[in-house]
Design a protein around this motif. Structure first.
Motif, PDB file in Angstrom:
ATOM      1  N   GLN A  76       0.832  -1.187   0.000  1.00  0.00           N
ATOM      2  CA  GLN A  76       0.000   0.000   0.000  1.00  0.00           C
ATOM      3  C   GLN A  76       0.875   1.249   0.000  1.00  0.00           C
ATOM      4  O   GLN A  76       1.631   1.488   0.940  1.00  0.00           O
ATOM      5  N   ASN A  77       0.810   2.025  -1.069  1.00  0.00           N
ATOM      6  CA  ASN A  77       1.499   3.308  -1.094  1.00  0.00           C
ATOM      7  C   ASN A  77       0.836   4.215  -0.052  1.00  0.00           C
ATOM      8  O   ASN A  77      -0.381   4.447  -0.096  1.00  0.00           O
ATOM      9  N   PRO A  82      -6.775   3.404  -0.186  1.00  0.00           N
ATOM     10  CA  PRO A  82      -6.556   1.955  -0.180  1.00  0.00           C
ATOM     11  C   PRO A  82      -6.527   1.338  -1.574  1.00  0.00           C
ATOM     12  O   PRO A  82      -7.232   1.779  -2.483  1.00  0.00           O
ATOM     13  N   ASN A  83      -5.688   0.324  -1.734  1.00  0.00           N
ATOM     14  CA  ASN A  83      -5.581  -0.368  -3.021  1.00  0.00           C
ATOM     15  C   ASN A  83      -6.959  -0.784  -3.520  1.00  0.00           C
ATOM     16  O   ASN A  83      -7.803  -1.256  -2.760  1.00  0.00           O
ATOM     17  N   ASN A  86      -7.873   3.861  -5.815  1.00  0.00           N
ATOM     18  CA  ASN A  86      -7.127   5.112  -5.927  1.00  0.00           C
ATOM     19  C   ASN A  86      -6.793   5.620  -7.320  1.00  0.00           C
ATOM     20  O   ASN A  86      -6.511   6.803  -7.496  1.00  0.00           O
ATOM     21  N   ASP A  91      -3.863   0.517  -8.134  1.00  0.00           N
ATOM     22  CA  ASP A  91      -2.875   0.614  -7.070  1.00  0.00           C
ATOM     23  C   ASP A  91      -1.559   1.104  -7.652  1.00  0.00           C
ATOM     24  O   ASP A  91      -1.433   1.313  -8.861  1.00  0.00           O
TER      25      ASP A  91
END
Length: 513
Positions: A76-77, A82-83, A86, A91
């Motif tokens: 998760q960046n 949240p993946n 975004n 993701d």
């Protein structure tokens, strides 16, 4: 509404162009504050259906049983929501894969809403589950917040008008209105045709408020434009222009650092990033990994040239790879090339210190009739490619016409790669997505029109394919006619597994009953 669709078809056929306008010199064109009023959406009306909907199959196949796909974790960046919520490609890895289970095909309910001649090609989902869309039309671009159940607009904010210096055809123009990302605080970061990056907050009541705007005009040539943005793991915003300028933006200080790809290399796709600091972008000539220096300046870490072919294939927006780089696990990054006579999926080893970057070259799709302009899908130990060969715009799929069949799954292991299956569905431009939660690949398909009493009907279907076997499980009709064409808009799964796809006339919602 019918007149709007006629206008759309005329523009697609090249009747409406900007070539007859006398353009002023660049110095005469103002760079205004983005305070344009929103273009009101058509509220409460579905995408117009046609009587021909009753003359084609509504549902083909049978409901699926969920068979989850094991997949390497996708980090998760911390600067993204949240993946799965975004960006266009889900993701930071641009996996185009969801952990959630999408529709299984059980008594599917299809709902639509029309927003005029506008397409919300990129959508995300905020912390309240609402749809946040970046929508483009003939006149320009705007953001919308949309109720995920009723599909009615909650709020709208126009972001930019089209730039006549860089935009000739609104059906192929990706400048300043295609990609954006959403962070974990419900803040969206779209680019504009005026060479700026906006910070737009989605408030708890759904209202859109512009909080800040960074101008990059001093760093982007007059006839160039912004294509994509993405935050790295340290929070700096990277931006990419069509003519190959790569830059970083420090949101705290406003400092900008840039570098330039070699002359003649263009960027026409989005980008991916990983937790080691790498930013991955493909130009019309090569795949790159870039990293930021200690001062935050972008620099090329490695560059891998690929076969860009000898021609612009029908189905591509540029001569070169049509994919956003897709990352898989902690080792692989994959794209397609533009080779003749047959395109290839190229898988590279992205690990630091790898001596042979190119791991495998796998021919896919039909010879002399295969290409893609959409991101590969990462599912399990594989990459899936869809064939867009022959799709040249909305008129390519009317009067019974369509593009070339083919979706292929390429398996990858330490020894190389191979094709596991090829499915003969026709997905003109669907940006297919995988549900790891149930093992289905979703594509938006348009079979060749079947004559019925000397008439030909253009039917569009939401189609589910078994990722393990490659067999089509079911297809559900959305509608007949050009208004159901998705024209490069992606398929999305909401947090509850509901599927969405934008079309030239609005948004479609598909859910198990």
């Amino acid at each position: 509404m019918h007149r709007a669709l006629t206008l759309l078809a005329g523009a697609a056929a090249g009747v409406l162009t900007a070539t007859t306008l006398a353009l002023p010199a660049a110095s005469e064109i103002p760079q205004p504050e983005v305070t344009l009023p929103p273009i009101p959406a058509v509220r409460g009306l579905p995408i117009p259906s046609l009587p021909t909907d009753l003359l084609v199959p509504k549902f083909i196949g049978a409901p699926a049983t969920a068979q989850p796909i094991a997949h390497a974790p996708i980090p998760q960046n911390p600067w993204l929501s949240p993946n799965g919520t975004n960006t266009m490609h889900n993701d930071a890895y641009a996996s185009d894969a969801y952990q959630v289970s999408g529709p299984l095909g059980k008594n599917l309910r299809v709902k639509s809403a029309s927003y005029g001649v506008r397409e919300c090609a990129t959508i995300a989902f905020d912390s309240h589950g609402r749809i946040v869309g970046l929508c483009g039309g003939l006149e320009g671009f705007g953001m919308m917040v949309i109720n995920p159940v009723t599909l009615k607009p909650i709020s709208e904010l126009r972001t930019s008008a089209r730039d006549l210096l860089t935009s000739a055809n609104p059906f192929t123009d990706i400048c300043g209105g295609t990609y954006f990302f959403l962070d974990g605080h419900d803040v969206a970061y779209p680019t504009t045709a005026q060479k700026t990056v906006l910070k737009i907050k989605v408030q708890p009541n759904g209202k859109l408020v512009k909080e800040h705007e960074w101008s990059l005009a001093a760093h982007v040539p007059v006839k160039d434009c912004l294509i994509a943005t993405m935050p790295d793991w340290d929070g700096r915003i990277w931006f990419f222009t069509q003519q190959g300028t790569v830059g970083t933006l420090d949101r705290e200080t406003g400092a900008v650092e840039v570098t330039q790809l070699p002359d003649g290399e263009e960027v026409t796709n989005s980008v991916a990033t990983d937790e080691t600091g790498g930013m991955y972008v493909v130009s019309t000539h090569a795949l790159y990994r870039l990293d930021a220096t200690a001062a935050g300046a972008p620099e090329v870490t490695w560059r891998e040239v690929y076969d860009r072919g000898t021609r612009l294939k029908p189905g591509n927006l540029s001569q070169g790879s049509g994919t956003t780089p897709t990352l898989l696990g902690d080792r692989w990054v994959a794209i397609n090339d533009n080779a003749d006579p047959q395109t290839n999926v190229l898988v590279y080893d992205r690990r630091e210190g790898a001596t042979d970057r190119l791991h495998c070259t796998q021919p896919v799709l039909a010879a002399n009739a295969g290409t893609t302009d959409n991101s590969l899908v990462a599912a399990g130990s594989s990459f899936i490619i869809e064939n867009n060969y022959g799709y040249k715009g909305p008129t390519s799929t009317i009067l019974g016409k369509t593009s070339t069949p083919g979706l292929s799954r390429v398996m990858v292991d330490d020894n190389g790669c191979h094709v596991a299956w090829t499915n003969d569905s026709i997905a003109p431009s669907s940006v297919a997505k995988a549900s790891l939660g149930n093992g289905l690949l979703y594509a938006y398909t348009k079979p060749k029109g079947v004559p019925v009493k000397k008439n030909v009907f253009d039917a569009w279907y939401f189609t589910a394919i078994d990722i393990q076997t490659g067999k089509t499980v079911w297809s559900r009709l959305t509608g007949t006619g050009i208004q159901w064409n998705n024209h490069y808009a992606a398929i999305y799964l909401g947090p509850d597994g509901t599927a969405y796809i934008a079309t030239l006339a609005g948004l479609v919602r598909i859910q198990d009953a």
